[in-house]
Design a protein around this motif. Structure first.
Motif, PDB file in Angstrom:
ATOM      1  N   SER A   1      26.463  51.367  36.034  1.00  0.00           N
ATOM      2  CA  SER A   1      26.279  50.231  35.127  1.00  0.00           C
ATOM      3  C   SER A   1      27.241  50.323  33.950  1.00  0.00           C
ATOM      4  O   SER A   1      27.853  49.329  33.543  1.00  0.00           O
ATOM      5  CB  SER A   1      24.833  50.207  34.620  1.00  0.00           C
ATOM      6  OG  SER A   1      23.934  49.993  35.693  1.00  0.00           O
ATOM      7  N   VAL A   2      27.376  51.532  33.404  1.00  0.00           N
ATOM      8  CA  VAL A   2      28.285  51.707  32.261  1.00  0.00           C
ATOM      9  C   VAL A   2      29.711  51.420  32.685  1.00  0.00           C
ATOM     10  O   VAL A   2      30.480  50.724  31.992  1.00  0.00           O
ATOM     11  CB  VAL A   2      28.148  53.122  31.692  1.00  0.00           C
ATOM     12  CG1 VAL A   2      29.214  53.398  30.641  1.00  0.00           C
ATOM     13  CG2 VAL A   2      26.748  53.309  31.085  1.00  0.00           C
ATOM     14  N   ARG A   3      30.091  51.884  33.824  1.00  0.00           N
ATOM     15  CA  ARG A   3      31.461  51.650  34.286  1.00  0.00           C
ATOM     16  C   ARG A   3      31.703  50.153  34.541  1.00  0.00           C
ATOM     17  O   ARG A   3      32.762  49.618  34.201  1.00  0.00           O
ATOM     18  CB  ARG A   3      31.702  52.458  35.560  1.00  0.00           C
ATOM     19  CG  ARG A   3      33.118  52.335  36.066  1.00  0.00           C
ATOM     20  CD  ARG A   3      33.363  53.280  37.205  1.00  0.00           C
ATOM     21  NE  ARG A   3      34.710  53.152  37.706  1.00  0.00           N
ATOM     22  CZ  ARG A   3      35.207  53.832  38.719  1.00  0.00           C
ATOM     23  NH1 ARG A   3      34.468  54.728  39.322  1.00  0.00           N
ATOM     24  NH2 ARG A   3      36.443  53.659  39.124  1.00  0.00           N
ATOM     25  N   HIS A   4      30.715  49.493  35.155  1.00  0.00           N
ATOM     26  CA  HIS A   4      30.847  48.057  35.424  1.00  0.00           C
ATOM     27  C   HIS A   4      30.943  47.254  34.120  1.00  0.00           C
ATOM     28  O   HIS A   4      31.733  46.312  34.013  1.00  0.00           O
ATOM     29  CB  HIS A   4      29.645  47.579  36.254  1.00  0.00           C
ATOM     30  CG  HIS A   4      29.723  46.138  36.657  1.00  0.00           C
ATOM     31  ND1 HIS A   4      30.539  45.686  37.689  1.00  0.00           N
ATOM     32  CD2 HIS A   4      29.111  45.019  36.151  1.00  0.00           C
ATOM     33  CE1 HIS A   4      30.417  44.379  37.808  1.00  0.00           C
ATOM     34  NE2 HIS A   4      29.550  43.949  36.881  1.00  0.00           N
ATOM     35  N   GLN A   5      30.148  47.652  33.136  1.00  0.00           N
ATOM     36  CA  GLN A   5      30.183  46.983  31.833  1.00  0.00           C
ATOM     37  C   GLN A   5      31.561  47.125  31.202  1.00  0.00           C
ATOM     38  O   GLN A   5      32.105  46.173  30.640  1.00  0.00           O
ATOM     39  CB  GLN A   5      29.111  47.600  30.915  1.00  0.00           C
ATOM     40  CG  GLN A   5      29.047  47.004  29.521  1.00  0.00           C
ATOM     41  CD  GLN A   5      28.451  45.607  29.508  1.00  0.00           C
ATOM     42  OE1 GLN A   5      27.630  45.273  30.353  1.00  0.00           O
ATOM     43  NE2 GLN A   5      28.876  44.768  28.564  1.00  0.00           N
ATOM     44  N   ASN A   6      32.143  48.348  31.310  1.00  0.00           N
ATOM     45  CA  ASN A   6      33.457  48.584  30.719  1.00  0.00           C
ATOM     46  C   ASN A   6      34.556  47.805  31.451  1.00  0.00           C
ATOM     47  O   ASN A   6      35.522  47.336  30.843  1.00  0.00           O
ATOM     48  CB  ASN A   6      33.784  50.074  30.720  1.00  0.00           C
ATOM     49  CG  ASN A   6      32.883  50.855  29.765  1.00  0.00           C
ATOM     50  OD1 ASN A   6      32.333  50.280  28.827  1.00  0.00           O
ATOM     51  ND2 ASN A   6      32.745  52.167  29.999  1.00  0.00           N
ATOM     52  N   ASP A   7      34.418  47.701  32.770  1.00  0.00           N
ATOM     53  CA  ASP A   7      35.473  47.045  33.549  1.00  0.00           C
ATOM     54  C   ASP A   7      35.391  45.505  33.468  1.00  0.00           C
ATOM     55  O   ASP A   7      36.421  44.830  33.414  1.00  0.00           O
ATOM     56  CB  ASP A   7      35.388  47.470  35.023  1.00  0.00           C
ATOM     57  CG  ASP A   7      35.759  48.935  35.196  1.00  0.00           C
ATOM     58  OD1 ASP A   7      36.342  49.520  34.237  1.00  0.00           O
ATOM     59  OD2 ASP A   7      35.449  49.522  36.258  1.00  0.00           O
ATOM     60  N   THR A   8      34.191  44.945  33.467  1.00  0.00           N
ATOM     61  CA  THR A   8      34.044  43.489  33.579  1.00  0.00           C
ATOM     62  C   THR A   8      33.495  42.825  32.329  1.00  0.00           C
ATOM     63  O   THR A   8      33.578  41.598  32.187  1.00  0.00           O
ATOM     64  CB  THR A   8      33.119  43.147  34.756  1.00  0.00           C
ATOM     65  OG1 THR A   8      31.807  43.660  34.470  1.00  0.00           O
ATOM     66  CG2 THR A   8      33.620  43.769  36.051  1.00  0.00           C
ATOM     67  N   GLY A   9      32.906  43.597  31.463  1.00  0.00           N
ATOM     68  CA  GLY A   9      32.282  43.010  30.281  1.00  0.00           C
ATOM     69  C   GLY A   9      30.962  42.359  30.593  1.00  0.00           C
ATOM     70  O   GLY A   9      30.384  41.669  29.766  1.00  0.00           O
ATOM     71  N   ARG A  10      30.480  42.517  31.821  1.00  0.00           N
ATOM     72  CA  ARG A  10      29.203  41.938  32.197  1.00  0.00           C
ATOM     73  C   ARG A  10      28.272  43.048  32.653  1.00  0.00           C
ATOM     74  O   ARG A  10      28.711  44.118  33.126  1.00  0.00           O
ATOM     75  CB  ARG A  10      29.399  40.933  33.344  1.00  0.00           C
ATOM     76  CG  ARG A  10      30.253  39.731  32.992  1.00  0.00           C
ATOM     77  CD  ARG A  10      30.286  38.728  34.129  1.00  0.00           C
ATOM     78  NE  ARG A  10      30.763  39.316  35.375  1.00  0.00           N
ATOM     79  CZ  ARG A  10      32.053  39.382  35.704  1.00  0.00           C
ATOM     80  NH1 ARG A  10      32.968  38.912  34.878  1.00  0.00           N
ATOM     81  NH2 ARG A  10      32.399  39.908  36.846  1.00  0.00           N
TER      82      ARG A  10
END
Length: 203
Positions: A162-171
């Motif tokens: 989740s943290v990685r996805h947030q950093n990559d996509t902003g969502r």
């Protein structure tokens, strides 16, 4: 009368007789002894034969070469009819007549006449109570631990993703899982541009 025979090596045996009530008879190389033994292996005051209750005994007086029975050095040797003892290298033979044996036997109290010691009763000893044994672990407890470890590992993996996805996509990953965004291939489709017409050069 008790008979004592003294045999010095390579000499004839010398017999001696004593009254049954004789209390002590000293033996040694010194001239003051009751039985003088002319042998270098015998000490000046070697041993003493003593009258005791129930018979006689031969007591060593701290001699150099000792008083031995059957090759074993002893401080006190109880005497009985027919016994042979070594005083240094000298043979000491002791004998009693049948009458003397019978008279001496009367001096020994019978087992029934001996004073009996009171019997000691053993007090019961309290045995220490062993500590309770630890409860045996069951297989179910081990399975729960493994299952909990797997859940924790999966949760940690999900949080990391989740943290990685947030950093990559902003969502947020959970929101994207519920409402996935349009595919990148569809978003990138643009209207086709007509090809350029080739023009011939002016003549």
């Amino acid at each position: 009368m008790p008979r004592v025979s003294i045999t010095v090596p390579e000499r004839k045996s010398q017999p001696y007789r004593f009254a049954l009530d004789r209390k002590t008879v000293t033996l040694g190389r010194g001239s003051e002894n009751d039985i003088v033994i002319d042998c270098g292996s015998v000490s000046v005051r070697h041993a003493v034969m003593e009258r005791v209750s129930g018979g006689y005994e031969l007591r060593d007086l701290g001699s150099t070469n000792g008083t031995k029975l059957g090759g074993k050095r002893l401080d006190i040797v109880p005497l009985h009819d027919g016994i042979s003892v070594n005083i240094g290298d000298v043979a000491f033979d002791f004998a009693l007549s049948p009458e003397e044996i019978e008279e001496i036997a009367k001096e020994s109290p019978a087992d029934d006449d001996k004073p009996k010691l009171p019997e000691l009763k053993e007090e019961p000893v309290a045995k220490p109570v062993p500590p309770p044994a630890p409860a045996a672990s069951t297989g179910g407890g081990g399975g729960l631990a493994v299952f909990g470890f797997i859940i924790a590992a999966a949760l940690a993996f999900f949080i990391g993703m989740s943290v990685r996805h947030q950093n990559d996509t902003g969502r947020g990953l959970v929101r994207d899982m519920k409402n996935p965004p349009p595919a990148a291939s569809e978003a990138s489709q643009l209207p086709e541009t007509p090809p350029l017409e080739e023009t011939s050069p002016a003549e």
